[in-house]
Design an enzyme around this catalytic site. Sequence first.
Site, mmCIF file in Angstrom:
data_model
loop_
_atom_site.group_PDB
_atom_site.id
_atom_site.type_symbol
_atom_site.label_atom_id
_atom_site.label_comp_id
_atom_site.label_asym_id
_atom_site.label_seq_id
_atom_site.Cartn_x
_atom_site.Cartn_y
_atom_site.Cartn_z
ATOM 1 C CD GLU A 36 -26.727 -19.388 20.310
ATOM 2 O OE1 GLU A 36 -28.115 -18.780 20.421
ATOM 3 O OE2 GLU A 36 -25.554 -18.722 20.137
ATOM 4 C CG ASN A 91 -23.127 -17.395 18.632
ATOM 5 O OD1 ASN A 91 -23.967 -16.859 17.836
ATOM 6 N ND2 ASN A 91 -23.205 -16.567 20.099
ATOM 7 C CD GLU A 123 -25.568 -20.231 17.132
ATOM 8 O OE1 GLU A 123 -26.086 -18.760 16.983
ATOM 9 O OE2 GLU A 123 -27.012 -21.008 17.736
ATOM 10 C CG ASP A 153 -26.889 -16.435 15.053
ATOM 11 O OD1 ASP A 153 -27.594 -17.276 15.639
ATOM 12 O OD2 ASP A 153 -26.041 -16.295 15.451
ATOM 13 C CD GLU A 210 -31.384 -15.873 16.602
ATOM 14 O OE1 GLU A 210 -31.499 -15.394 16.473
ATOM 15 O OE2 GLU A 210 -30.122 -16.266 16.259
HETATM 16 O O1 G Z 1 -26.434 -15.132 18.480
HETATM 17 P P1 G Z 1 -27.429 -14.150 18.634
HETATM 18 O O2 G Z 1 -28.075 -13.405 18.003
HETATM 19 O O3 G Z 1 -28.966 -15.615 17.985
HETATM 20 O O4 G Z 1 -27.890 -14.138 20.274
HETATM 21 C C1 G Z 1 -28.884 -13.950 20.911
HETATM 22 C C2 G Z 1 -29.442 -13.298 21.283
HETATM 23 O O5 G Z 1 -30.067 -13.317 22.335
HETATM 24 C C3 G Z 1 -28.646 -12.899 23.364
HETATM 25 O O6 G Z 1 -27.684 -11.462 23.104
HETATM 26 C C4 G Z 1 -29.510 -13.677 24.289
HETATM 27 O O7 G Z 1 -28.643 -13.234 25.498
HETATM 28 C C5 G Z 1 -30.907 -13.140 23.141
HETATM 29 N N1 G Z 1 -32.021 -13.265 23.788
HETATM 30 C C6 G Z 1 -31.939 -14.511 23.806
HETATM 31 N N2 G Z 1 -32.955 -15.009 24.707
HETATM 32 C C7 G Z 1 -33.893 -13.855 24.398
HETATM 33 C C8 G Z 1 -34.898 -13.430 24.535
HETATM 34 O O8 G Z 1 -35.943 -13.993 24.972
HETATM 35 N N3 G Z 1 -35.633 -12.280 24.100
HETATM 36 C C9 G Z 1 -34.789 -11.692 24.104
HETATM 37 N N4 G Z 1 -35.099 -10.276 23.931
HETATM 38 N N5 G Z 1 -33.192 -11.590 23.686
HETATM 39 C C10 G Z 1 -33.086 -12.477 23.955
HETATM 40 O O1 G Z 2 -27.025 -13.196 24.534
HETATM 41 P P1 G Z 2 -26.482 -11.986 24.060
HETATM 42 O O2 G Z 2 -26.921 -11.072 24.378
HETATM 43 O O3 G Z 2 -24.989 -12.175 24.787
HETATM 44 O O4 G Z 2 -26.185 -11.723 22.577
HETATM 45 C C1 G Z 2 -25.456 -10.986 21.661
HETATM 46 C C2 G Z 2 -24.591 -11.339 20.386
HETATM 47 O O5 G Z 2 -23.646 -11.697 20.701
HETATM 48 C C3 G Z 2 -25.072 -12.227 19.642
HETATM 49 O O6 G Z 2 -25.327 -11.815 18.327
HETATM 50 C C4 G Z 2 -24.790 -13.313 19.522
HETATM 51 O O7 G Z 2 -24.376 -14.263 18.609
HETATM 52 C C5 G Z 2 -23.071 -12.824 20.377
HETATM 53 N N1 G Z 2 -21.861 -13.361 20.884
HETATM 54 C C6 G Z 2 -22.098 -13.831 22.271
HETATM 55 N N2 G Z 2 -21.280 -14.876 21.889
HETATM 56 C C7 G Z 2 -20.365 -15.189 20.915
HETATM 57 C C8 G Z 2 -19.267 -15.442 20.461
HETATM 58 O O8 G Z 2 -18.712 -16.599 21.564
HETATM 59 N N3 G Z 2 -18.614 -15.138 19.929
HETATM 60 C C9 G Z 2 -19.260 -14.606 19.039
HETATM 61 N N4 G Z 2 -18.855 -14.091 17.506
HETATM 62 N N5 G Z 2 -20.349 -13.607 19.191
HETATM 63 C C10 G Z 2 -21.249 -13.968 19.778
HETATM 64 MN MN MN Z 3 -26.437 -17.063 17.456
#
Ligand code: G
Ligand code: G
Ligand code: MN
Length: 533
Positions: A36, A91, A123, A153, A210
């Site tokens: 991702e 995303n 996503e 998502d 996730e």
């Molecule tokens: O797009 P999405 O909302 O699914 O974003 C994934 C989020 O979850 C990102 O902020 C990423 O850093 C975070 N994340 C990914 N793996 C883990 C994990 O194992 N534990 C926790 N707490 N956060 C995670």
């Molecule tokens: O991994 P992380 O903690 O960075 O992700 C936090 C949130 O930000 C997650 O819900 C993820 O879906 C969102 N995010 C991370 N990268 C992007 C991006 O490139 N575009 C958008 N729209 N959301 C993102």
């Molecule tokens: Mn995501």
Amino acid sequence: MVGALTDVRYALEQDEIVPCFQPLIELNTGRLAGFEVLARWQHSEHGPILPENFISLAEQHELIGQLMRQLLRRAFLSAPILGKTLTLAVNVSATQWRDLRLPGQIRAKAERVGFPLEQLTIEITESALLDNLERAKAISAELKTMGCRLALDDFGTGYSSLRHLQELPLDELKIDRSFVGSMTDKRQSRKIVAAIVGLGQSLGLVTVAEGVETEEQAEMLLCLGCEMGQGWLFGRPVLADKLPGIVAQFPRTVAKTKSAPGDGWAVSSLEALPTQRLAQLQAIYDGAPVGLCFLDRNLRYVSLNKRLADMNGAPVAAHLGRKVEEMLPEWFPNYQPYLLRALNGESITDVEIFRQATRPGETDHTALASYEPAWDEADEVIGVSVAVMDITQRKEAQKALSDLQDSNALQQHAAEFNHQVPWIMDADGNSIQVSSLWVPASRLSGAKKRNLGWLEALHEDDLGPVMKTMREALRTGKPIDIQYRVQDIDGEWKWMRSRGSPRYGVSGEIVRWYGTVEDIDKPSREMEAAHRN
Ligand code: G
Ligand code: G
Ligand code: MN
């Protein structure tokens, strides 16, 4: 201040927002399926900044489209390391799903570097569907036509509307990490995860968990049927320069042959849907030569097969939701101790249980039963699986076999002592076996030699005393020693002497009488003959 609008704009201009990549893992094989893409702001002063601090700003000021394009461009530069199988998931913000140009923008970025759109997953969050579902549907349809995959998502946190699942051409369901994080401690979360996985499976969607942080969670997810995992257990998001190391660290998914539409993942998705599997299980269940049921913790029938229902003498439907105790009040006391032990986690196999007939027309039955505790993913006993095999016929066959062995012994015996003809009688005086050497054999039909028919061959004067002695012997177990006359083939009355003694069963009851009968005229005639010579 970090995250101010001017800063975000500046960051985009300076290309400070870069992609991080987090591995997506096939849970049952541990193989790497893809990554991702997660945005990170590499701030020149403040270091890496998380998306929560800049994504919504970018959204508000219509910079999110630009942000995505920049991220895609950089992410696609890593394409060569992904080979032909690894996927990238990006995303796309709710605000972007209003813009009909979205598919074109994505295509342009991919084509520029030759990244195959089949290896791209988009996503979408449910919030994107709220203000304009029709437009989101049109955009996702176009993305699908381009060859992209579509993932919903953070499923479970938003509106989780079943309508969204129905209306969008989805390929994946991503289970929000809040459920995954608590599923090993909270039964409720576990049930939600199980339900989402089941929902995904029945709709033919790949489920991705996730926030998988522990082996225990991964194991539980696998047990629940979840196919994919993402989280710190497998790897944190890393910058592009770390990608080769990660790709080398995991075995890759097997290269797929040209995928059919809606069948995109490099994951060997199970062919049968849970409903099909259930139907198949049901068929096995019904066809089993054993009675099967599953009882919940309150010993209520959750499911059972027809055979068990027949054994219990009531239709399947009459059992469901009712307690064993209600269904089988007479027999329940026999089962209860085993059921309770199984609920305590003990597995008990091959218990022989005697079901005495309780109603007219019923016969006694012997059953072989097994009681197996059923555990849930958190190792709690949630019920008992019971298997019951009716072994009444087997028991009868065994008895017949031992009778047959009796019979063989009898023939052998007969050959050795030709004056003494062995016989076997049951506890009620019914003749079970008597050698054909018994003198009146030819006068009495086979059937008559059996049971009490042998008494018909006796001289009427001898019948009374013989019966009296027999009755006494059968009652007391006193050895039999009787004499009587029978008519031979030529119509001559001859004296016979019959002696026998009882054999006792395990609980002290008489099970059989074994004895011999001899022609007591014959030795004397032979002796006479010997004397004459
Ligand atoms: O797009 P999405 O909302 O699914 O974003 C994934 C989020 O979850 C990102 O902020 C990423 O850093 C975070 N994340 C990914 N793996 C883990 C994990 O194992 N534990 C926790 N707490 N956060 C995670
Ligand atoms: O991994 P992380 O903690 O960075 O992700 C936090 C949130 O930000 C997650 O819900 C993820 O879906 C969102 N995010 C991370 N990268 C992007 C991006 O490139 N575009 C958008 N729209 N959301 C993102
Ligand atoms: Mn995501």
